[in-house]
Design a protein around this motif. Structure first.
Motif, PDB file in Angstrom:
ATOM      1  N   GLN A 221       7.684  11.821  40.964  1.00 40.51           N
ATOM      2  CA  GLN A 221       8.407  11.149  41.788  1.00 40.51           C
ATOM      3  C   GLN A 221       7.767  10.576  42.719  1.00 40.51           C
ATOM      4  OE1 GLN A 221      11.094   9.847  40.241  1.00 40.51           O
ATOM      5  NE2 GLN A 221      12.260   9.014  42.465  1.00 40.51           N
ATOM      6  N   PRO A 222       8.151   9.570  42.933  1.00 34.98           N
ATOM      7  CA  PRO A 222       7.205   8.225  44.597  1.00 34.98           C
ATOM      8  C   PRO A 222       8.121   8.824  45.599  1.00 34.98           C
ATOM      9  CG  PRO A 222       7.749   7.120  43.523  1.00 34.98           C
ATOM     10  CD  PRO A 222       7.976   7.706  41.859  1.00 34.98           C
TER      11      PRO A 222
ATOM     12  N   ASP B 246      18.496  -0.289  56.906  1.00 33.34           N
ATOM     13  CA  ASP B 246      16.892   0.522  57.514  1.00 33.34           C
ATOM     14  C   ASP B 246      17.344   1.507  58.473  1.00 33.34           C
ATOM     15  OD1 ASP B 246      16.291  -1.504  55.309  1.00 33.34           O
ATOM     16  OD2 ASP B 246      15.601  -2.585  56.567  1.00 33.34           O
ATOM     17  N   VAL B 247      18.144   2.476  57.844  1.00 30.04           N
ATOM     18  CA  VAL B 247      18.060   3.395  59.522  1.00 30.04           C
ATOM     19  C   VAL B 247      17.533   5.023  59.356  1.00 30.04           C
ATOM     20  CG1 VAL B 247      20.967   2.748  59.719  1.00 30.04           C
ATOM     21  CG2 VAL B 247      20.380   4.612  58.378  1.00 30.04           C
ATOM     22  N   ARG B 248      16.714   4.766  57.849  1.00 31.73           N
ATOM     23  CA  ARG B 248      15.743   6.028  58.052  1.00 31.73           C
ATOM     24  C   ARG B 248      14.784   5.232  58.309  1.00 31.73           C
ATOM     25  NH1 ARG B 248      17.100  10.542  53.860  1.00 31.73           N
ATOM     26  NH2 ARG B 248      15.773  11.135  55.420  1.00 31.73           N
TER      27      ARG B 248
ATOM     28  N   GLY C 105       8.234   4.131  47.241  1.00 31.20           N
ATOM     29  CA  GLY C 105       8.865   5.058  47.836  1.00 31.20           C
ATOM     30  C   GLY C 105      10.554   4.836  48.358  1.00 31.20           C
ATOM     31  N   GLN C 106      10.218   3.751  48.843  1.00 31.57           N
ATOM     32  CA  GLN C 106      11.893   2.350  49.052  1.00 31.57           C
ATOM     33  C   GLN C 106      12.472   2.927  48.016  1.00 31.57           C
ATOM     34  OE1 GLN C 106      12.430   1.215  52.791  1.00 31.57           O
ATOM     35  NE2 GLN C 106      10.062   2.784  52.303  1.00 31.57           N
TER      36      GLN C 106
ATOM     37  N   ASP D  70      10.706  -0.662  46.564  1.00 31.25           N
ATOM     38  CA  ASP D  70      11.430  -2.529  47.741  1.00 31.25           C
ATOM     39  C   ASP D  70      10.043  -2.870  47.858  1.00 31.25           C
ATOM     40  OD1 ASP D  70      13.101  -4.212  48.028  1.00 31.25           O
ATOM     41  OD2 ASP D  70      14.472  -2.907  49.369  1.00 31.25           O
ATOM     42  N   TRP D  71      10.413  -4.389  48.382  1.00 31.29           N
ATOM     43  CA  TRP D  71       9.467  -4.916  49.447  1.00 31.29           C
ATOM     44  C   TRP D  71      10.040  -4.574  50.849  1.00 31.29           C
ATOM     45  CZ3 TRP D  71       5.603  -7.044  46.630  1.00 31.29           C
ATOM     46  CH2 TRP D  71       6.047  -6.782  45.204  1.00 31.29           C
ATOM     47  N   LEU D  72       8.606  -4.577  51.706  1.00 27.93           N
ATOM     48  CA  LEU D  72       9.067  -4.346  52.766  1.00 27.93           C
ATOM     49  C   LEU D  72       8.130  -5.630  53.232  1.00 27.93           C
ATOM     50  CD1 LEU D  72       6.750  -1.089  52.711  1.00 27.93           C
ATOM     51  CD2 LEU D  72       8.805  -1.120  53.265  1.00 27.93           C
TER      52      LEU D  72
END
Length: 429
Positions: free
Chosen positions: A134-135, A268-270, A340-341, A347-349
Motif C-alpha cells: 500500500q503506497p 489539503d490540510v495534511r 500516496g494521495q 491523485d494529481w498534484l
C-alpha cells in the motif's frame, strides 16, 4: 490592464469574457466615466484654445480698457480651466481604479467551464508506478526518513508551516538546482530577485488591488512579501522602453513564495502540499506580440521536460474560463502523479501553471518596446510558468520512488546533486 479604447471597440467581447469567467465588472459604468472624461477634456481643450487666441489679441490691443476687460475675462477662463482640471484628475483616477478591476480577455481557444471541474485534460505522459504494498502518503514517508517535522514547524510559526531536514531538505535543494540548471542550459538568464516588493510592483503585476487579502505585508515599511517571482519579473522594465532588437528575453529565478491561502481554507490540510511559505522556480518571458503563442508552447515544453527527466507520470491540462487567473488570457497546468494521495488511491498534484498574459501586465507596468529603431512604441507580451514548484515536486519524488522498507530511490538525474542513490529510514546507514 485593458485600455478604455480596447473596451470601447470590443465591448461585447469584453463583457462576454467576463461572463465566461463567472465574474462581473462595471463595463457600462467605465464607458460612462470615459464619456464624461472625454466631454470634460474637450471643454478644457476648447477653453485653452480660446485663452491662447485671446492672449494674442491682448498683446496686440492698443486700447487699455478693452485690454483689461479681456484680461479679466481670461482670468475667469483660467479659473474655469483649473476647476475642470481638478474634476478631470478625479475622474481619471476613478476610471483607472475601475479599469484595474477588469480581468484580461480570454483566448478564443480557452474551454468554457464554471470552475476547475471544467479544465480539459490534453495528455497524460508516463506510467504510474506499481507497488507490491500500500503506497504511503508523503507525510508518513517523511516521518520514516525523519525529514519532515510538522510539530516544530507549527510550534515556530503556526498552522500550515513545517520543517524539512536532513535527506528531505537536501532533496528539495537538489530539485531546485536541477530545475535551474535545466532552464539556464536552454538559454534562460538566471536572476536573484528581491523577496519584498513595493505596492507599485504588486499593482503592476495585477496582484493589487484584487488579491490584497492573500498577500503578506510589512505595514511599517510598506513592503509586500513576494507571492511568486512573476511579480518581480513583471517589474523588471516597469516605466521603461525596451530598445529595438532586445526581444525576446527569457528569465528564470528561484524564490520563496508567501501566500495567506485564504482562498483554500480547509483544503489539503495534511502534509506539505499547501502552505503559507513554499519554494518555486519560475520562468518568465518578454516578447513581441507575434511571438507569444510560440513562447507559450516553449514554456509548456520546458515545464513538461522536468517530470519526464525525473521519470514521474504527469498530465497537461488546459484551464477553463472559470478557473483561469485574473492576468492570464490562456493557461496550461502541469500536474504530477502522487500515488500516496487520496488514501493510497493516488491523485494529481499541480506543480506548474504556464500563462500567456498578452500585453495586460505591460500596460499596467507602463512597459513599451520599439519593434525597429524608428518604429512606433508598442507594449510587449509577457508570459510566466512554474518550472517547477516545490514542495509538490518533493511529494511526487517521495511517493513515486518509495520502497516497502520506507526508503526512497533517488531519481537518476538527481543523484549528482544528492550524492546518493537512496534516502534511507532514520537510524539506518
Amino acid at each position: 490592464m485593458l485600455s478604455v479604447q480596447f473596451i470601447r471597440e470590443n465591448t461585447d467581447r469584453v463583457k462576454g469574457d467576463i461572463l465566461r469567467r463567472n465574474s462581473s465588472a462595471p463595463i457600462d459604468f467605465i464607458l460612462q466615466l470615459d464619456d464624461r472624461r472625454r466631454a470634460l477634456l474637450g471643454e478644457v481643450e476648447a477653453l485653452r484654445a480660446q485663452r491662447n487666441t485671446v492672449s494674442k489679441e491682448i498683446g496686440a490691443a492698443k486700447e487699455k480698457a478693452h485690454r483689461e476687460a479681456r484680461i479679466a475675462e481670461m482670468r475667469a477662463v483660467g479659473d474655469r480651466i483649473d476647476t475642470l482640471d481638478a474634476q478631470l484628475r478625479a475622474l481619471e483616477s476613478e476610471l483607472q481604479a475601475n479599469l484595474s478591476e477588469i480581468p484580461n480577455i480570454l483566448d478564443p481557444n480557452v474551454p468554457l467551464g464554471p470552475d476547475e471541474s471544467g479544465n480539459v485534460e490534453i495528455e497524460v505522459s508516463g506510467e504510474a508506478p506499481r507497488f507490491d504494498f500500500q503506497p504511503r502518503p508523503h507525510w508518513e514517508i517523511g516521518a520514516i526518513l525523519d525529514g519532515i517535522d510538522f510539530e516544530r514547524g507549527v510550534k515556530m510559526s503556526g498552522s500550515r508551516f513545517y520543517l524539512l531536514k536532513g535527506q528531505v531538505a537536501r532533496l528539495q535543494r537538489a530539485l531546485i538546482q536541477f530545475y535551474l540548471n535545466e532552464h539556464t542550459a536552454d538559454g534562460f538568464t538566471e536572476c536573484y530577485l528581491p523577496n519584498m516588493l513595493s505596492e507599485a510592483s504588486l499593482f503592476a503585476s495585477g496582484q493589487l488591488p484584487k488579491f490584497y487579502d492573500n498577500l503578506y505585508r510589512d505595514a511599517e515599511e510598506d513592503f509586500y512579501f513576494i507571492p511568486t517571482a512573476e511579480v518581480a519579473f513583471v517589474n523588471f522594465y516597469r516605466d521603461e522602453i525596451i530598445p529595438a532588437g532586445m526581444l525576446p528575453q527569457r528569465f528564470v529565478a528561484h524564490t520563496p513564495c508567501f501566500r495567506r491561502e485564504k482562498m483554500s481554507a480547509g483544503r489539503d490540510v495534511r502534509g506539505i502540499k499547501r502552505g503559507h511559505q513554499f519554494e518555486k522556480v519560475e520562468m518568465f518571458v518578454y516578447c513581441e506580440p507575434g511571438q507569444s503563442e510560440t513562447e507559450l508552447q516553449n514554456l509548456v515544453r520546458r515545464a513538461r521536460s522536468l517530470p519526464e527527466k525525473l521519470g514521474i507520470r504527469h498530465r497537461l491540462l488546459a484551464l477553463c474560463s472559470g478557473d483561469i487567473g485574473f492576468n492570464a488570457a490562456k493557461t496550461y497546468d502541469i500536474e504530477l502523479w502522487g500515488p500516496g494521495q487520496n488514501e493510497g488511491h493516488g491523485d494529481w498534484l499541480e506543480c506548474s501553471s504556464v500563462s500567456n498574459c498578452l500585453d495586460f501586465q505591460a500596460r499596467r507596468a507602463n512597459i513599451r518596446y520599439r519593434p525597429a529603431p524608428d518604429a512606433p512604441l508598442r507594449h510587449p507580451h509577457m508570459l510566466n510558468g512554474s518550472g517547477l514548484a516545490l514542495p509538490r515536486s518533493v511529494i511526487a519524488v517521495l511517493e513515486n520512488y518509495q520502497q516497502e522498507d520506507g526508503s526512497v530511490v533517488v531519481p537518476e538525474v538527481l543523484r549528482p546533486y544528492m550524492g546518493t542513490e537512496r534516502l534511507v529510514p532514520a537510524g539506518r546507514s
